[in-house]
Design an enzyme around this catalytic site. Structure first.
Site, PDB file in Angstrom:
ATOM      1  NE  ARG A 112     -24.474   8.955   8.560  1.00  0.00           N
ATOM      2  CZ  ARG A 112     -22.733   8.024   9.003  1.00  0.00           C
ATOM      3  NH1 ARG A 112     -22.574   8.495  10.140  1.00  0.00           N
ATOM      4  NH2 ARG A 112     -22.993   7.134   8.557  1.00  0.00           N
TER       5      ARG A 112
ATOM      6  CG  PHE B  16      -2.958  14.933  11.902  1.00  0.00           C
ATOM      7  CD1 PHE B  16      -2.103  13.759  10.624  1.00  0.00           C
ATOM      8  CD2 PHE B  16      -2.455  15.519  12.806  1.00  0.00           C
ATOM      9  CE1 PHE B  16      -1.542  15.336   9.643  1.00  0.00           C
ATOM     10  CE2 PHE B  16      -2.350  16.766  11.292  1.00  0.00           C
ATOM     11  CZ  PHE B  16      -1.523  16.684   9.962  1.00  0.00           C
TER      12      PHE B  16
ATOM     13  CG  LEU C   9       9.209  -1.377   9.492  1.00  0.00           C
ATOM     14  CD1 LEU C   9      10.608  -1.152  10.028  1.00  0.00           C
ATOM     15  CD2 LEU C   9       9.699  -1.060   8.384  1.00  0.00           C
ATOM     16  CG  ASN C  10       4.319  -4.832  12.791  1.00  0.00           C
ATOM     17  OD1 ASN C  10       5.207  -5.708  12.464  1.00  0.00           O
ATOM     18  ND2 ASN C  10       3.609  -3.306  13.035  1.00  0.00           N
TER      19      ASN C  10
ATOM     20  N   GLY D  56       2.415  -8.000   5.661  1.00  0.00           N
ATOM     21  CA  GLY D  56       1.214  -8.527   6.171  1.00  0.00           C
ATOM     22  C   GLY D  56       0.450  -8.627   4.871  1.00  0.00           C
TER      23      GLY D  56
ATOM     24  CB  CYS E  98      -7.220   7.394   5.448  1.00  0.00           C
ATOM     25  SG  CYS E  98      -9.009   8.189   6.336  1.00  0.00           S
TER      26      CYS E  98
ATOM     27  CE  LYS F 298      -9.676   9.563   0.795  1.00  0.00           C
ATOM     28  NZ  LYS F 298     -10.149  10.912   1.476  1.00  0.00           N
TER      29      LYS F 298
END
Length: 434
Positions: A35, A152, A253-254, A256, A263, A266
């Protein structure tokens, strides 16, 4: 300034490249040689829009370098960002802090005077206080400190969230630590980014509380979708009406198939677990139902798919989407792949398409079939499932898709397709809460 970033996963790589873009000289520590070499060559091991361009730009000009040496990192800078993973424990709901504890043990004994370690990863409240004492105990020099600066980032928008954050939270124990953080983030602060300066526990709780709120909002509208289906209402119009209330807002507010990723699931489980350790589990017990609703939503879509295939012998199913969200190749806890896997286990032949996540999906679910083109994925399908809301899928021509499938049956698990256009093209169309 000179800064280091410890850990080059999704968070660390993004943070390192964006710090370089802000004008800092960055040394990133990554112990995985493969990596590390790939990153030093300017190549990302994952997909994030705009990030590889920043990475290649700053590795080329020398403002971002990679190493496996904690000694080199300690000598290079006095500010060190901890960006290692804090996954869910394999044997429980709490966060596994092994990586962060290992990083502290490797870095703290090598610190220079005046060094500041800045935690960015999501941890249980109380972790920072314990780590701060550990740093003081292990550091060979005086005047070292720890601060907490939670991230965030939204996958798919991480570069913009890093360079133009909507807020910065500084959990500090001294004015000197705050001053260093303000110098590092001088650019965003000058552009008007609000700064919240607080104590360790508050800074640690912000990310978990934010994720818990967003998860609650998603599960709320999915629960309402069940009521809408039973009552013959349309959850999309209902969500639009709710969204005009400024106290509620339209985002998240969708209805589905539910949330996934590395994130939200957990983090809310760790939040509840830590609340129990603090003796206030009842206050967070509603989050267990939030989690349960989210899991139930996957099962509901799976049940819809099985019902649509009930009369089909040896069914072929197309799943459009593998990543847990668009503009990402992250398939961790992906609702789309969970449903694909369950249909495969039930005896269906499943072919998956995703614009970016085919490779990561294949590593997780090698028994599924994969196609590099959505029309190829749909060929001879008895059922098409739309499970990740990539813009490419909204642009599909239902007539052209209809020409290659065996049966014109589609389940829109994200409520993003134009149901009128698909029905006019002769498709049997099912959405969520509609």
């Amino acid at each position: 300034m000179r800064v280091t970033v410890i850990g080059c996963g999704y968070l660390g790589t993004t943070h390192a490249a964006c710090l370089a873009e802000m004008g800092h000289e960055v040394l990133a520590v990554e112990i995985d040689p493969q990596r590390r070499h790939r990153l030093q060559e300017g190549h990302l091991p994952f997909y994030e829009p705009g990030l590889e361009q920043l990475l290649s730009k700053h590795t080329a000009n020398g403002s971002l370098r990679f190493t496996d040496s904690y000694q080199e990192a300690a000598e290079f800078a006095v500010v060190h960002f901890l960006c290692v993973g804090t996954p869910q424990q394999e044997s429980g709901l709490g966060a596994d802090l092994t990586q962060i504890e290992s990083a502290i043990s490797s870095l703290a004994p090598r610190l220079r005077p005046g060094a500041l370690i800045v935690g960015k990863c999501t941890v249980p409240v109380g972790t920072a206080e314990a780590l701060a004492q550990r740093v003081l105990d292990m550091a060979p020099v005086p005047n070292v400190a720890l601060a907490w600066n939670p991230e965030f980032l939204r996958e798919g928008r991480a570069v913009d969230d890093s360079l133009r954050p909507d807020r910065l939270v500084f959990g500090v124990a001294s004015p000197a630590a705050e001053d260093l953080l303000r110098r590092i983030y001088a650019g965003p602060i000058a552009d008007g980014c609000p700064v919240v300066v607080t104590d360790f526990p508050t800074a640690e709780l912000v990310k978990g509380a934010a994720n818990a709120f967003l998860a609650t909002k998603i599960s709320f509208i999915n629960a309402i979708a069940e009521v809408c289906e039973a009552a013959g209402a349309d959850v999309r119009a209902l969500a639009d009406a709710l969204g005009h209330d400024e106290r509620i807002g339209r985002s998240f507010l969708n209805a589905g198939v539910g949330f996934g990723g590395g994130c939200l699931p957990k983090d809310i489980r760790a939040f509840v677990h830590r609340a129990g350790e603090l003796g206030v589990e009842d206050a967070m017990s509603f989050l267990r139902e939030v989690d349960a609703i989210n899991q139930r939503q996957r099962q509901r879509v799976l049940d819809m798919a099985k019902s649509a295939l009930a009369q089909v012998h040896q069914p072929r199913v197309t799943v459009l989407g593998a990543a847990f969200k668009p503009h990402s190749d992250d398939v961790r806890d992906s609702p789309a792949l969970w449903i694909a896997g369950q249909l495969y286990l039930a005896g269906a032949e499943v072919c998956v398409h995703d614009p970016e996540a085919i490779d990561t999906a294949r590593r997780r679910f090698p028994t599924l079939k994969y196609a590099s083109d959505p029309l190829d994925a749909c060929r001879d399908a008895d059922l098409v499932l739309h499970l990740t809301e990539w813009p490419e899928y909204r642009e599909l021509d239902p007539d052209k898709v209809g020409d290659v499938v065996a049966r014109r049956v589609v389940i829109d698990g994200r409520n993003k397709l134009d149901d009128i256009a698909w029905r006019e093209a002769g498709w049997e169309f099912r959405g969520i809460g509609r």
